[in-house]
Design a protein around this motif. Sequence first.
Motif, PDB file in Angstrom:
ATOM      1  N   THR A   6       0.857  -1.178   0.000  1.00  0.00           N
ATOM      2  CA  THR A   6       0.000   0.000   0.000  1.00  0.00           C
ATOM      3  C   THR A   6       0.894   1.229   0.000  1.00  0.00           C
ATOM      4  O   THR A   6       2.106   1.135   0.220  1.00  0.00           O
ATOM      5  N   ILE A   7       0.311   2.386  -0.225  1.00  0.00           N
ATOM      6  CA  ILE A   7       1.109   3.614  -0.190  1.00  0.00           C
ATOM      7  C   ILE A   7       1.690   3.822   1.205  1.00  0.00           C
ATOM      8  O   ILE A   7       2.839   4.270   1.352  1.00  0.00           O
ATOM      9  N   ASP A   8       0.937   3.488   2.244  1.00  0.00           N
ATOM     10  CA  ASP A   8       1.463   3.588   3.614  1.00  0.00           C
ATOM     11  C   ASP A   8       2.716   2.732   3.792  1.00  0.00           C
ATOM     12  O   ASP A   8       3.730   3.199   4.333  1.00  0.00           O
ATOM     13  N   GLU A   9       2.626   1.474   3.335  1.00  0.00           N
ATOM     14  CA  GLU A   9       3.754   0.545   3.480  1.00  0.00           C
ATOM     15  C   GLU A   9       4.949   1.016   2.676  1.00  0.00           C
ATOM     16  O   GLU A   9       6.095   0.971   3.134  1.00  0.00           O
ATOM     17  N   VAL A  10       4.694   1.474   1.464  1.00  0.00           N
ATOM     18  CA  VAL A  10       5.768   1.954   0.594  1.00  0.00           C
ATOM     19  C   VAL A  10       6.478   3.149   1.218  1.00  0.00           C
ATOM     20  O   VAL A  10       7.712   3.228   1.254  1.00  0.00           O
ATOM     21  N   TYR A  11       5.698   4.087   1.739  1.00  0.00           N
ATOM     22  CA  TYR A  11       6.269   5.292   2.343  1.00  0.00           C
ATOM     23  C   TYR A  11       7.150   4.950   3.542  1.00  0.00           C
ATOM     24  O   TYR A  11       8.277   5.459   3.671  1.00  0.00           O
ATOM     25  N   GLU A  12       6.664   4.080   4.414  1.00  0.00           N
ATOM     26  CA  GLU A  12       7.451   3.681   5.580  1.00  0.00           C
ATOM     27  C   GLU A  12       8.750   3.004   5.156  1.00  0.00           C
ATOM     28  O   GLU A  12       9.812   3.211   5.758  1.00  0.00           O
ATOM     29  N   TRP A  13       8.664   2.188   4.105  1.00  0.00           N
ATOM     30  CA  TRP A  13       9.857   1.482   3.622  1.00  0.00           C
ATOM     31  C   TRP A  13      10.873   2.455   3.041  1.00  0.00           C
ATOM     32  O   TRP A  13      12.080   2.335   3.281  1.00  0.00           O
ATOM     33  N   ILE A  14      10.386   3.443   2.289  1.00  0.00           N
ATOM     34  CA  ILE A  14      11.268   4.432   1.663  1.00  0.00           C
ATOM     35  C   ILE A  14      12.067   5.194   2.714  1.00  0.00           C
ATOM     36  O   ILE A  14      13.259   5.486   2.533  1.00  0.00           O
TER      37      ILE A  14
END
Length: 424
Positions: free
Chosen positions: A175-183
Amino acid sequence: MGKHKILTILEKELVVSLGCTEPVAIALAAAKAKSYALGQIAEISVKASGNIIKNAKSVGIPGMTAKGLEFAAALGATAGDPNNQLEVLTGLGLYDEQTALKLIEAGKVTACQADTPKRLYIEVIVKTEKHTSRVVISDNHSKITLIEVDGKEVYHGGCENIGIQTDDEELEALTIDEVYEWILQADLNDLTLIKKSIELNRVIGMEGLAGDYGLNVGRTIKDNVKKGILSDDLATAAMSLAAAGSDARMAGSKLPVMANTGSGNQGIAVTLPVVAAAEKLQVSEEKMIRAVALSHLITIHIKSKFGRLSALCGVTAAGMGASGAIVYLLEGGLQQIKAAVQNTIGNVSGMICDGAKAGCAMKVSTCSNVAVQSALLALNNQEIQSTDGFIHNDVEKSIESFCKLGNEGTRQTDELILKLMLEK
């Protein structure tokens, strides 16, 4: 979501590609078929789905002047190296072009539309005086799903996964949330593919600005900035570099690019608006790399639901990824990134795909401009509301609606577009 799962997704969906993916995929199938049929070529026949025909009919092939499905197949069969996958046409020149054209002139190469519900389907049959071989690529531009030699099956690919290479379970938590945290926490040493995408795609962008390719969309924007007709701002920088990369790629530049989810043009549209914005803003290299990674992953997330080929232009999804990344470059947070994606969905969702061609650079330019505009609105806390169109309060639900539109709502449109193209 685990670090290694996201890295696996990037490794599967970011692939170096030479030439527009559809004619290259035809060339790959033909090269593979010829490798199983020794002897002089007597006949080559190509069957392809409508979406493949749409994108292979008019686009340039690296280093060549000729175009079309028949030419791509003849070139792949006579000179392509199937071991190179989507770089199957690397290193070919005038002699190879002439050899392929002689086959076509002799009436030995035919192409027609396949009777298949699949949007991505290529079947190539190569006949020689010794053997007949048949190769099928389906659902993914480099995924060979069947090889037959003299009527006997010698290879059958595993489970076909329409739309994307990554397994469904690997994508469920993306999800965008998961992607953002990973970035935010990703180790830069793990982002070598992202760095390579920046390097490769920037080179073709600069080539497009310097050379004479297609409609010269990117170079025209740059020239008008110099004349003072257009302002030298973030939007024109993003539009110019990204469109120039598409100009060169669609006109048959020999430079490779990093494709995103099977599309080189999409790879350009994901990276170059963000790179141009990063350079304009003079951010650190680390910031730029993380922003481009964010753009890639948001686009992969959307395309995993959208499918590889649709009646809607895939560059719109790239614009959504780029908009979120530009917010990140401008120090925006997660909610503003989501708002930028929402704004982009509400703006460019209806853009149709009428095949790969020089004019794609104009669509790349449009989506790059929208990415900047959407990001700036989001940073000003302006977001398209759920009362408008098919936009939801939740960006993930908006993405689902956009993808349903592309997959379910445009099949008749897709058929009509192809009919109009073939009537010319």
